[in-house]
Design an enzyme around this catalytic site. Structure first.
Site, PDB file in Angstrom:
ATOM      1  N   GLY A  31       1.391   1.977   2.761  1.00 39.87           N
ATOM      2  CA  GLY A  31       0.867   1.755   1.414  1.00 39.87           C
ATOM      3  C   GLY A  31      -0.393   2.538   1.120  1.00 39.87           C
ATOM      4  O   GLY A  31      -0.740   2.761  -0.042  1.00 39.87           O
ATOM      5  N   CYS A  81      11.936  -0.230   5.459  1.00 42.42           N
ATOM      6  CA  CYS A  81      10.588  -0.365   4.891  1.00 42.42           C
ATOM      7  C   CYS A  81      10.693  -0.194   3.385  1.00 42.42           C
ATOM      8  O   CYS A  81      11.156   0.845   2.911  1.00 42.42           O
ATOM      9  CB  CYS A  81       9.666   0.694   5.493  1.00 42.42           C
ATOM     10  SG  CYS A  81       8.027   0.791   4.740  1.00 42.42           S
ATOM     11  N   THR A  98       8.258   0.126   1.146  1.00 43.12           N
ATOM     12  CA  THR A  98       7.341   1.155   0.647  1.00 43.12           C
ATOM     13  C   THR A  98       7.907   2.543   0.885  1.00 43.12           C
ATOM     14  O   THR A  98       7.870   3.414  -0.002  1.00 43.12           O
ATOM     15  CB  THR A  98       5.967   1.026   1.324  1.00 43.12           C
ATOM     16  OG1 THR A  98       5.415  -0.265   1.033  1.00 43.12           O
ATOM     17  CG2 THR A  98       5.005   2.088   0.828  1.00 43.12           C
ATOM     18  N   CYS A 146       9.042  -7.113   1.420  1.00 41.04           N
ATOM     19  CA  CYS A 146       8.506  -6.239   2.461  1.00 41.04           C
ATOM     20  C   CYS A 146       9.141  -6.709   3.761  1.00 41.04           C
ATOM     21  O   CYS A 146       9.180  -7.923   4.026  1.00 41.04           O
ATOM     22  CB  CYS A 146       6.984  -6.330   2.542  1.00 41.04           C
ATOM     23  SG  CYS A 146       6.259  -5.509   3.991  1.00 41.04           S
TER      24      CYS A 146
END
Length: 265
Positions: A42, A72, A74, A182
């Site tokens: 992030g 993941c 992100t 997440c």
């Protein structure tokens, strides 16, 4: 012919997806790589994350993997489109379980818990717009929870404080369903269950595993998903960081998944 699958994340979060794949394909050889030297993702620009994904895909290809899982949220948001354009193997990403959450919510109030980067992404907001229908969906971001989970067990008290804070906001939203957007968060699902006992908690591991099975069936001539009698696949847990980072990954990997090996990647 046995199947080999590479699974990656910036830290320990993707282990929940690895375990789900292991349950569905016990005969498969699995490589798990934690890109801890560059965590948290992030804090990284999208272009950098994309280059890391491409490098890791090259490594998985060199190791003979048939498929890559970007475990993941992100990284999926930041670079999976560009990765798929150049990768030499099929790629599965992670999508927040907004659709099943909205369909299951009786109160029609859902909270999506994500990292700060994912919470601001166009991909997540488009997903919500597509599947919300008459459901009120609130996005809740945590700037610290994923990193704190990667620092366990030393960060246990801070994790509990952050979970309590999040639970208070879920109650404030009057949500009856919580989406863990997440892959780190399902590692502490029991903590959320304790403070949100009346809330349905939805996480992505089963959906990702189902997509892995579909892709393996469609991308190969041989049925690589067919069980191999008396065969248990090899499992390797890899990281590019030693010391406390490696120890934290080993904490979540547990002896059942095996030792953690440091590689230069």
């Amino acid at each position: 012919m046995s199947v080999k699958i590479g699974v990656m994340d910036s830290g320990a979060g993707g282990l929940t997806i690895l375990q789900s794949i292991r349950s569905a394909l016990p005969h498969a050889d699995l490589l798990y790589f934690a890109d801890q030297a560059y965590a948290p993702y992030g804090a990284q620009p999208n272009e950098f994350i994309t280059q890391r994904l491409i490098r890791i895909a090259q490594y998985f290809t060199e190791q003979g993997c048939h498929l890559m899982v970007v475990a993941c949220n992100t990284a999926t948001v930041a670079g999976i489109t560009d990765l798929r354009a150049v990768a030499q193997l099929p790629v599965v990403g992670v999508e927040p379980a907004v659709k099943p959450a909205c369909s299951r919510s009786l109160r029609k109030r859902v909270t999506v818990l994500a990292t700060l980067a994912t919470s601001k992404s166009r991909r997540l907001n488009d997903l919500i717009d597509t599947w919300r229908f008459d459901t009120e969906v609130s996005i809740l971001a945590s700037e610290t929870l994923a990193s704190l989970i990667d620092s366990m067990p030393h960060s246990l008290d801070k994790v509990r404080v952050e979970v309590e804070r999040i639970a208070g906001l879920v109650h404030q939203n009057q949500s009856d369903t919580l989406v863990l957007a997440c892959t780190h968060y399902p590692l502490i699902k029991e903590m959320f269950d304790d403070v949100l006992s009346e809330v349905v908690i939805v996480e992505p591991s089963k959906g990702v595993t189902a997509q892995v099975l579909r892709l393996l069936a469609s991308e190969t001539d041989n049925d690589l998903t067919a069980p191999q009698v008396f065969q248990i696949g090899n499992l390797s847990i890899l990281t590019n960081m030693d010391g406390e980072a490696k120890a934290a990954l080993a904490y979540w990997a547990t002896p059942a998944l095996g030792a953690v090996t440091v590689i230069d990647l």
